[in-house]
Design a protein around this motif. Structure first.
Motif, short mmCIF file in Angstrom:
data_model
loop_
_atom_site.label_atom_id
_atom_site.label_comp_id
_atom_site.label_asym_id
_atom_site.label_seq_id
_atom_site.Cartn_x
_atom_site.Cartn_y
_atom_site.Cartn_z
N LEU A 25 9.92 7.49 7.07
CA LEU A 25 8.70 7.49 6.27
C LEU A 25 8.87 8.31 4.99
O LEU A 25 8.15 8.10 4.01
N LEU A 26 9.83 9.25 5.00
CA LEU A 26 10.04 10.11 3.83
C LEU A 26 10.45 9.31 2.60
O LEU A 26 10.14 9.70 1.46
N THR A 27 11.14 8.22 2.81
CA THR A 27 11.64 7.42 1.68
C THR A 27 10.91 6.08 1.56
O THR A 27 11.34 5.22 0.80
N LEU A 28 9.83 5.94 2.29
CA LEU A 28 9.09 4.68 2.29
C LEU A 28 8.24 4.57 1.02
O LEU A 28 7.53 5.50 0.67
N ASP A 29 8.32 3.44 0.35
CA ASP A 29 7.57 3.23 -0.89
C ASP A 29 6.32 2.37 -0.71
O ASP A 29 5.39 2.44 -1.51
N MET A 60 0.84 -1.19 0.00
CA MET A 60 0.00 0.00 0.00
C MET A 60 0.89 1.25 0.00
O MET A 60 1.88 1.32 0.72
N ASN A 61 0.52 2.23 -0.79
CA ASN A 61 1.29 3.47 -0.87
C ASN A 61 1.12 4.26 0.43
O ASN A 61 -0.01 4.53 0.86
N PRO A 62 2.22 4.64 1.09
CA PRO A 62 2.11 5.31 2.39
C PRO A 62 1.54 6.73 2.31
O PRO A 62 0.96 7.22 3.29
N ARG A 63 1.70 7.41 1.16
CA ARG A 63 1.27 8.81 1.10
C ARG A 63 -0.24 8.98 1.21
O ARG A 63 -0.73 9.73 2.06
N PRO A 64 -1.03 8.27 0.40
CA PRO A 64 -2.49 8.39 0.61
C PRO A 64 -2.94 7.79 1.94
O PRO A 64 -3.91 8.27 2.54
N LEU A 65 -2.23 6.77 2.41
CA LEU A 65 -2.57 6.17 3.71
C LEU A 65 -2.44 7.20 4.82
O LEU A 65 -3.34 7.36 5.66
N LEU A 66 -1.33 7.94 4.81
CA LEU A 66 -1.11 8.96 5.83
C LEU A 66 -2.04 10.15 5.65
O LEU A 66 -2.52 10.73 6.63
N ALA A 67 -2.29 10.53 4.41
CA ALA A 67 -3.20 11.65 4.17
C ALA A 67 -4.60 11.35 4.69
O ALA A 67 -5.23 12.19 5.35
N ASP A 68 -5.08 10.14 4.41
CA ASP A 68 -6.40 9.75 4.91
C ASP A 68 -6.41 9.68 6.43
O ASP A 68 -7.39 10.10 7.08
N ALA A 69 -5.33 9.16 7.00
CA ALA A 69 -5.26 9.05 8.46
C ALA A 69 -5.26 10.42 9.11
O ALA A 69 -5.97 10.65 10.11
N ALA A 70 -4.48 11.35 8.56
CA ALA A 70 -4.42 12.70 9.12
C ALA A 70 -5.78 13.39 9.02
O ALA A 70 -6.20 14.10 9.94
#
Length: 291
Positions: free
Chosen positions: A41-45, A1-11
């Motif tokens: 997390l900055l470099t997590l794919d 799972m892509n961490p960027r949308p995951l974190l955006a939704d969580a925030a």
């Protein structure tokens, strides 16, 4: 799972739940699940599906305002990483400035005697012992649930090589507390219960911090009045006292110390946000113990 949308939704979800720092909390929870530093997390794919599921479960709890530190089991404080959870007050960053002041008072003292009243997680006592290896520190805690965390963290720090801190079950207002140290203590420091009864506090505090660590009577200073008598008895002449307080007590607490008599150099100090945060004083030479 892509961490960027995951974190955006969580925030977004945490923000809707009223969490003050939704993005930071989301990142810290994901880093906790993945067992990596937050910066990683900055470099997590990719986030594995099982990790994403664990993250979502923690997110559900945080959205109901369970404290972040209860979910991770850790609270960073100065140079320490303390274990915390249900039953103990979560140490706040503001208290780090009280510790900084305390260390400055003890500079140049070879083996100072220090008492931390209402120690909770042990944040103040253990930080002083860690940063001033010669100090002889006693941590006093009344709450049976909280003192288990004090003991746990003290044991961890001792195992890590810090000078052991003495952990004592007791009430900071008890006239019989630590009478063997009367007139010999160099520093008394405390983050006592100081929230006025009925005051509005965040859900994380109201529902999860132990009541004995919070409520201080109608003006929030009932426990502090007893604390002052204990500190006056324990401190040597010239010994220092530092007490954290609520924002609105920056005038009331110094006035209370002055009216008690036997104190000099009474002053109040702001936190980094400029809010009144802690009061300090010195035990006057010739003052009778407990006056």
């Amino acid at each position: 799972m892509n961490p960027r949308p995951l974190l955006a939704d969580a925030a977004r979800r945490l923000a809707e739940a009223g969490v003050e720092s939704p993005r930071v909390d989301a990142e810290l929870l994901l880093a906790h699940v993945l067992r990596v530093p937050r910066t990683a997390l900055l470099t997590l794919d990719d986030v594995p599906d099982d990790a994403a599921a664990r993250f979502t479960a923690l997110l559900d709890q945080r959205a109901t305002r369970v404290p972040l530190q209860h979910l991770t089991g850790r609270a960073p404080f100065r140079h320490l990483d303390l274990a915390v959870g249900p039953g103990v007050f979560v140490p706040r960053p503001e208290t780090e400035q009280l510790v900084e002041w305390a260390l400055a008072q003890l500079a140049g003292t070879g083996e100072p005697v220090v008492v931390d009243l209402g120690s909770g997680s042990g944040a103040i006592a253990l930080s002083i012992a860690h940063e001033l290896p010669g100090a002889r520190v006693t941590a006093v805690e009344r709450d049976p649930g909280a003192i288990e965390w004090t003991r746990h963290n003290a044991a961890l720090r001792s195992a890590a090589g810090d000078r052991p801190v003495t952990v004592l079950a007791g009430d900071m207002t008890d006239p019989a507390l630590l009478t063997d140290l009367d007139g010999t203590v160099d520093l008394v420091v405390s983050n006592p219960p100081y929230v006025p009864d009925g005051a509005s506090v965040p859900r994380e505090v109201a529902e999860h911090d132990p009541p004995l660590a919070l409520w201080g009577g109608p003006d929030g200073l009932d426990v502090v009045r007893g604390l002052l008598r204990t500190a006056a008895r324990l401190l040597r002449p010239g010994g220092a006292l530092g007490i954290e307080h609520a924002d609105q007590q920056g005038g009331a607490l110094p006035a209370l110390v002055r009216s008690a008599g036997g104190w000099t150099d009474v002053a109040d100090h702001p936190d980094l946000a400029g809010r009144p945060r802690f009061t300090t004083a010195r035990r006057a030479a010739g003052a009778a113990g407990g006056d």
